[in-house]
Enzyme design. Structure first.
Site, PDB file in Angstrom:
ATOM      1  N   GLY A 145      22.200 -28.769  -0.155  1.00 25.70           N
ATOM      2  CA  GLY A 145      20.968 -29.493  -0.422  1.00 25.70           C
ATOM      3  C   GLY A 145      21.146 -30.339  -1.664  1.00 25.70           C
ATOM      4  O   GLY A 145      22.093 -30.144  -2.442  1.00 25.70           O
ATOM      5  N   GLN A 174      18.373 -34.894  -9.041  1.00 24.44           N
ATOM      6  CA  GLN A 174      19.775 -34.542  -9.303  1.00 24.44           C
ATOM      7  C   GLN A 174      20.685 -35.770  -9.283  1.00 24.44           C
ATOM      8  O   GLN A 174      21.846 -35.676  -9.691  1.00 24.44           O
ATOM      9  CB  GLN A 174      20.255 -33.496  -8.293  1.00 24.44           C
ATOM     10  N   CYS A 204      23.360 -23.914  -8.460  1.00 21.46           N
ATOM     11  CA  CYS A 204      22.725 -25.230  -8.450  1.00 21.46           C
ATOM     12  C   CYS A 204      23.793 -26.254  -8.802  1.00 21.46           C
ATOM     13  O   CYS A 204      24.562 -26.043  -9.743  1.00 21.46           O
ATOM     14  CB  CYS A 204      21.593 -25.266  -9.482  1.00 21.46           C
ATOM     15  N   LEU A 205      23.823 -27.343  -8.038  1.00 22.53           N
ATOM     16  CA  LEU A 205      24.830 -28.375  -8.315  1.00 22.53           C
ATOM     17  C   LEU A 205      24.620 -28.983  -9.698  1.00 22.53           C
ATOM     18  O   LEU A 205      25.551 -29.575 -10.250  1.00 22.53           O
ATOM     19  CB  LEU A 205      24.759 -29.464  -7.232  1.00 22.53           C
ATOM     20  N   HIS A 243      14.528 -24.104  -2.880  1.00 22.88           N
ATOM     21  CA  HIS A 243      15.267 -24.540  -4.078  1.00 22.88           C
ATOM     22  C   HIS A 243      15.076 -26.051  -4.282  1.00 22.88           C
ATOM     23  O   HIS A 243      14.834 -26.516  -5.398  1.00 22.88           O
ATOM     24  CB  HIS A 243      16.745 -24.186  -3.882  1.00 22.88           C
ATOM     25  N   GLU A 244      15.165 -26.824  -3.177  1.00 26.26           N
ATOM     26  CA  GLU A 244      15.029 -28.285  -3.299  1.00 26.26           C
ATOM     27  C   GLU A 244      13.598 -28.686  -3.649  1.00 26.26           C
ATOM     28  O   GLU A 244      13.387 -29.593  -4.459  1.00 26.26           O
ATOM     29  CB  GLU A 244      15.482 -28.976  -2.015  1.00 26.26           C
ATOM     30  N   HIS A 301      13.043 -28.361  -7.225  1.00 25.86           N
ATOM     31  CA  HIS A 301      13.575 -29.514  -7.971  1.00 25.86           C
ATOM     32  C   HIS A 301      12.546 -30.645  -8.031  1.00 25.86           C
ATOM     33  O   HIS A 301      12.434 -31.335  -9.046  1.00 25.86           O
ATOM     34  CB  HIS A 301      14.837 -30.060  -7.299  1.00 25.86           C
TER      35      HIS A 301
HETATM   36  O1  K1U Z   1      20.015 -28.328  -5.126  1.00 30.47           O
HETATM   37  C1  K1U Z   1      21.150 -27.914  -5.356  1.00 30.47           C
HETATM   38  O2  K1U Z   1      21.543 -27.711  -6.493  1.00 30.47           O
HETATM   39  C2  K1U Z   1      22.038 -27.620  -4.192  1.00 30.47           C
HETATM   40  C3  K1U Z   1      22.179 -26.122  -3.996  1.00 30.47           C
HETATM   41  C4  K1U Z   1      21.004 -25.626  -3.180  1.00 30.47           C
HETATM   42  C5  K1U Z   1      21.036 -24.174  -2.902  1.00 30.47           C
HETATM   43  C6  K1U Z   1      20.874 -23.755  -1.623  1.00 30.47           C
HETATM   44  C7  K1U Z   1      20.874 -22.423  -1.327  1.00 30.47           C
HETATM   45  C8  K1U Z   1      21.047 -21.479  -2.305  1.00 30.47           C
HETATM   46  C9  K1U Z   1      21.191 -21.900  -3.586  1.00 30.47           C
HETATM   47  C10 K1U Z   1      21.204 -23.258  -3.895  1.00 30.47           C
HETATM   48  C11 K1U Z   1      23.485 -25.867  -3.309  1.00 30.47           C
HETATM   49  O3  K1U Z   1      23.792 -26.384  -2.305  1.00 30.47           O
HETATM   50  S1  K1U Z   1      24.538 -24.756  -4.081  1.00 30.47           S
HETATM   51  C12 K1U Z   1      25.842 -24.483  -2.831  1.00 30.47           C
HETATM   52  C13 K1U Z   1      25.495 -23.316  -2.029  1.00 30.47           C
HETATM   53  O4  K1U Z   1      24.657 -22.544  -2.429  1.00 30.47           O
HETATM   54  C14 K1U Z   1      26.152 -23.025  -0.761  1.00 30.47           C
HETATM   55  C15 K1U Z   1      27.176 -23.789  -0.271  1.00 30.47           C
HETATM   56  C16 K1U Z   1      27.756 -23.473   0.946  1.00 30.47           C
HETATM   57  C17 K1U Z   1      27.330 -22.396   1.664  1.00 30.47           C
HETATM   58  C18 K1U Z   1      26.311 -21.621   1.156  1.00 30.47           C
HETATM   59  C19 K1U Z   1      25.708 -21.938  -0.055  1.00 30.47           C
HETATM   60 ZN    ZN Z   2      19.720 -27.148  -7.596  1.00 35.76          ZN
END
Ligand code: K1U
Ligand code: ZN
Length: 195
Positions: free
Chosen positions: A46, A51, A88-89, A130-131, A134
């Site tokens: 996401g 971001q 979180c990215l 989560h999004e 944000h």
């Molecule tokens: O918004 C962001 O920082 C992106 C974040 C969103 C998120 C989704 C679900 C759980 C926590 C955070 C990410 O994409 S982090 C990457 C991630 O959590 C993930 C990547 C691949 C497979 C499963 C999870």
């Molecule tokens: Zn995030």
């Protein structure tokens, strides 16, 4: 294709409440395409407009075979509880357990300007919540207990100098594989309550 710089913790735009989108324009469609490119380059599921330094109320999600642009999204139904170890990215290498709704239904506008509804469960539900956080200037660390938030902030203290200008620039082939988790929680394992 454009991979945009990602804003990191400390960047004021991450704490701003976003502005509802009045009209779906070609510029917004290009932003959505760039956000998908950026999310995929960072190996996320996401990404929200703040971001990438933008204030439009818009995010993208991609979990399994579901990929969607959510413009002016709102959660219209929730069910159950789930605990997920989130990252979180915008706060690389920091993780913490957060409890959220296990199933959510969201109503949003699509890139065609038309309203639609999307139901997500488990990872997609966590990602949507989560999004949407944000878009309200909220980060997953805001959901942590005092102690776990302090651990998360300590972990971030060790990371933040890697991001001059509070920007994370993704280089081609830079997948940012986690090198080991900076624990911000004492929870033992994933936990999914019955719906
Ligand atoms: O918004 C962001 O920082 C992106 C974040 C969103 C998120 C989704 C679900 C759980 C926590 C955070 C990410 O994409 S982090 C990457 C991630 O959590 C993930 C990547 C691949 C497979 C499963 C999870
Ligand atoms: Zn995030």
């Amino acid at each position: 294709m454009a991979v945009l710089p990602i804003t990191v913790l400390g960047s004021p735009v991450l704490r701003q409440v976003t502005t509802p989108v009045a009209e779906v324009t070609d510029e917004l469609r290009q932003l959505a395409a760039d956000m998908f490119d950026t999310m995929r380059a960072a190996e996320g599921v996401g990404l929200a407009a703040p971001q990438v330094g933008r204030t439009e109320r818009m995010c993208v999600v991609e979990v399994g075979d579901v990929a969607a642009v959510l413009i002016n999204p709102e959660i219209i139904a929730r069910e159950g509880k789930i605990k997920w170890e989130e990252g979180c990215l915008s706060i690389p290498e920091v993780f913490g357990w957060v409890e959220r709704s296990a199933v959510v239904k969201v109503r949003a506008i699509g890139l065609d300007g038309q309203p639609f509804e999307l139901e997500g469960r488990e990872l997609l539900a966590v990602c949507i919540q989560h999004e949407l956080d944000h878009l309200d200037g909220k980060l997953f660390i805001d959901h942590l207990s005092f102690l776990n938030r302090r651990k998360a902030m300590n972990a971030w203290d060790d990371e933040k100098d890697k991001y001059p200008g509070l920007l994370r620039i993704l280089k081609p082939g830079d997948t940012d594989e986690p090198k080991g988790r900076a624990a911000a929680s004492d929870a033992p394992a994933a936990h999914h309550d019955a719906l």
